[in-house]
Design an enzyme around this catalytic site. Structure first.
Site, PDB file in Angstrom:
ATOM      1  N   CYS A  19       0.823  -1.216   0.000  1.00 50.72           N
ATOM      2  CA  CYS A  19       0.000   0.000   0.000  1.00 50.72           C
ATOM      3  C   CYS A  19       0.861   1.272   0.000  1.00 50.72           C
ATOM      4  O   CYS A  19       1.570   1.537   0.968  1.00 50.72           O
ATOM      5  CB  CYS A  19      -0.908  -0.051   1.232  1.00 50.72           C
ATOM      6  N   CYS A  38      -0.009   3.784   2.762  1.00 52.81           N
ATOM      7  CA  CYS A  38       0.458   3.263   4.056  1.00 52.81           C
ATOM      8  C   CYS A  38       1.920   3.647   4.282  1.00 52.81           C
ATOM      9  O   CYS A  38       2.329   3.951   5.405  1.00 52.81           O
ATOM     10  CB  CYS A  38       0.322   1.740   4.118  1.00 52.81           C
TER      11      CYS A  38
END
Length: 99
Positions: free
Chosen positions: A24, A27
């Site tokens: 991600c 993230c």
């Protein structure tokens, strides 16, 4: 995840959980913000990271569908939750409201 998730979030100290994934991009942007935050709120709030791919049962239990998702637990209950990258200032404010 080291330790027992339920035991951690049910404790007396509030817990900010960062549900994330290795793949991600957002993230990865959230990660340094969380590290800075941890230094600032040391002792007031415990911060843990949960990789949703390695801890699918926990992610499913809390209905995590997008990452990053941050959730603040207080004595086992979610008192705040938000998906997407959050700024340190936003997180400090949320923590102040709930501690």
């Amino acid at each position: 995840m080291k330790g027992d998730f339920n035991k951690i979030v049910n404790g007396k100290t509030p817990v900010l959980v960062d549900f994330h994934a290795e793949w991600c991009g957002p993230c990865k942007a959230q990660s340094p913000i969380i590290k800075e935050l941890a230094k600032e709120v040391n002792g007031k709030v415990r911060i843990i990271k949960i990789d949703i791919d390695k801890n699918q049962a926990i992610a499913q239990r809390y209905g995590v569908r997008g990452v990053p998702t941050l959730a603040l637990f207080k004595e086992g209950k979610i008192v705040w939750r938000q998906s997407g990258v959050q700024s340190k200032a936003q997180l400090v404010g949320i923590i102040a409201q709930h501690t």
